[in-house]
Write an enzyme that holds these catalytic residues in place. Structure first.
Site, short mmCIF file in Angstrom:
data_model
loop_
_atom_site.label_atom_id
_atom_site.label_comp_id
_atom_site.label_asym_id
_atom_site.label_seq_id
_atom_site.Cartn_x
_atom_site.Cartn_y
_atom_site.Cartn_z
N SER A 106 1.75 -8.75 -2.64
CA SER A 106 1.15 -7.77 -1.74
C SER A 106 0.44 -6.67 -2.50
CB SER A 106 2.26 -7.15 -0.87
OG SER A 106 1.76 -6.04 -0.16
N TYR B 289 11.08 -2.95 -0.02
CA TYR B 289 10.21 -4.13 0.20
C TYR B 289 9.18 -4.20 -0.92
CZ TYR B 289 6.05 -6.56 1.61
OH TYR B 289 4.94 -7.39 1.60
N LYS C 117 8.54 -7.02 -4.24
CA LYS C 117 7.29 -7.71 -4.62
C LYS C 117 6.99 -7.45 -6.09
CE LYS C 117 6.34 -9.66 -0.75
NZ LYS C 117 6.54 -11.11 -0.62
C1 WQD Z 1 -2.15 0.05 8.60
C2 WQD Z 1 -2.69 1.44 8.93
C3 WQD Z 1 -0.99 3.08 9.36
C4 WQD Z 1 0.46 1.42 13.12
C5 WQD Z 1 2.10 -2.99 5.52
C6 WQD Z 1 2.76 -3.44 4.27
C7 WQD Z 1 1.99 -4.58 3.66
C8 WQD Z 1 1.89 -5.67 4.68
C9 WQD Z 1 1.17 -5.14 5.92
C10 WQD Z 1 3.64 -7.30 4.56
C11 WQD Z 1 -1.87 2.53 8.25
C12 WQD Z 1 -1.86 2.84 10.59
C13 WQD Z 1 -0.23 1.60 11.93
C14 WQD Z 1 0.27 2.32 14.20
C15 WQD Z 1 -1.30 3.54 12.85
N1 WQD Z 1 3.18 -6.14 5.01
N2 WQD Z 1 -1.09 2.65 11.82
N3 WQD Z 1 -0.61 3.35 14.03
O1 WQD Z 1 1.27 -0.16 6.17
O2 WQD Z 1 -1.07 -0.90 5.41
O3 WQD Z 1 0.83 -2.49 5.20
O4 WQD Z 1 1.97 -4.06 6.42
O5 WQD Z 1 3.08 -8.14 3.94
O6 WQD Z 1 2.68 -5.04 2.53
O7 WQD Z 1 2.74 -2.36 3.35
O8 WQD Z 1 -0.03 -1.93 7.45
O9 WQD Z 1 -0.59 -2.22 9.82
O10 WQD Z 1 1.50 -0.91 9.21
O11 WQD Z 1 -0.73 0.09 8.84
O12 WQD Z 1 -2.09 4.49 12.72
O13 WQD Z 1 0.88 2.20 15.29
O14 WQD Z 1 -2.57 1.65 10.32
O15 WQD Z 1 -0.73 4.46 9.21
O16 WQD Z 1 -2.76 3.56 7.87
P1 WQD Z 1 0.24 -1.23 6.03
P2 WQD Z 1 0.09 -1.28 8.91
#
Ligand code: WQD
Length: 342
Positions: free
Chosen positions: A126, A151, A155
């Protein structure tokens, strides 16, 4: 005789899409999964896509006896793609031991079996390992930063385990794929992301909000140092991501790699902000979203997107699907799940 590729975690979101692409590339996918974070009904869905129900064995890879017994009975496995891991950042903070046990035991038990026989091994890593990169787009040679969650740490340490195992034993051919943000679904709308409970990730929350299963979307902060103030990520279509795993297997079969441990960024090379994704969903689907700006989410990094030149040049892979296809396919899958709940 088509080569048999073991897909550990093959009933999961990325695993199931990779099963389809392995079939499309002429391989025989063999699924092992403990079903702790996926549904066995995915096998019926896969049958409707590829024309047959893929071989499936319910197996906890943390159980070394059962894992070695399975591998003894399936010696024709010519490659392994390892997805089987817990992956929720927030949950890992609450249950670190469960994450360390599951993610390390499953990896080590699989690797341990191949100390004296060659294996091609693809690992699901990741972009989390980069933390907040100092330079963007981030390349594979960027420093790995101290993970902000158990997590992310699993990785990082898993990559170290793979690198040191490959250095010590040339039997192993290993490729680690550093995913950015996988989203979307197969264009049949028969498989897709099945988050358990309230989705933590942006796109499944968007589609569940759009279909009325959740309330308004909260944008976690609009005061970041980005053009519109919301965080930037490199969103990649899950089908493009699945194809990258087939490219990794093919690269190892061709023995083109200079080294028996390689790392590749699997993204689009483009960054999109949260507000841009919300807008893209609305324009791609014609569905108006209800959202509000809320406080920042602890642990979020401000912006990350990948330099994907190495994957293009050496893996011979690049993303082909854009944000519109990602949003449309995610929405079609959400509508399918509403009409056909698992
Ligand atoms: C993306 C953006 C949030 C939800 C994580 C893991 C990564 C992978 C994918 C496993 C961020 C914003 C989110 C919401 C929001 N996991 N957001 N409102 O955190 O980049 O990655 O998930 O493989 O390893 O780190 O993904 O989709 O959670 O967030 O504003 O209700 O969307 O703050 O900026 P992230 P995400």
């Amino acid at each position: 005789m088509s080569k048999r590729i073991l897909v550990a975690g093959g009933t999961g979101f990325i695993g199931s899409h990779t099963v389809v692409e392995l079939h499309n590339a002429g391989y025989v996918p063999v699924i092992v999964d403990d079903l702790s974070n996926s549904s066995i009904k995915i096998l019926d869905q896969l049958e409707r896509i590829i024309g047959y129900k893929p071989e499936f064995y319910q197996l906890d890879l943390c159980d070394i006896e059962k894992t070695e017994q399975f591998l003894d009975q399936n010696s024709a496995i010519e490659g392994i793609i390892h997805f089987a891991a817990f992956k929720a950042v927030g949950e890992s903070v609450k249950k670190p031991l469960a994450y360390y046990r599951n993610n390390f035991y499953s990896l080590i038990n699989l690797l341990n079996y191949y100390q004296d026989k060659p294996i091609n091994f693809v690992f699901s890593s990741s972009c989390t390992v980069y933390g907040q990169p100092d330079v963007l787009p981030v390349t594979e040679s960027a420093p790995v930063k101290k993970a902000e969650s158990p997590y992310g740490n699993t990785k990082q340490v898993s990559e170290e385990i793979l690198a040191e195992t490959a250095a010590a034993n040339k039997n192993y051919n290993i490729v680690a794929l550093r995913y950015f943000n996988p989203v979307g679904a197969h264009d049949s709308a028969l498989i897709g992301e099945l988050p358990i409970g309230v989705p933590q990730n942006l796109v499944p929350f968007i589609t569940q909000s759009a279909i009325g299963k959740r309330g308004p979307i909260t944008v976690f902060g609009d005061d970041y140092d980005t053009p519109d103030g919301s965080c930037i990520r490199d969103y990649i279509h899950v089908v493009d991501l699945a194809k990258a795993h087939v490219a990794a297997i093919k690269r190892m079969e061709a023995k083109k790699a200079a080294d028996n441990y390689e790392v590749f960024n699997i993204g689009t090379g483009k960054g999109s902000s949260v507000l841009e994704i919300i807008k893209a969903f609305e324009t791609s689907t014609g569905v108006k979203l209800d959202y509000k700006i809320g406080p920042r989410r602890a642990g979020d990094i401000e912006k990350v997107y990948g330099d994907v030149e190495k994957s293009k040049k050496e893996l011979g892979w690049q993303a082909e699907l854009g944000i519109e296809e990602m949003m449309k396919s995610a929405w079609e899958w959400e509508k399918y799940i509403k009409a056909n709940p698992f």
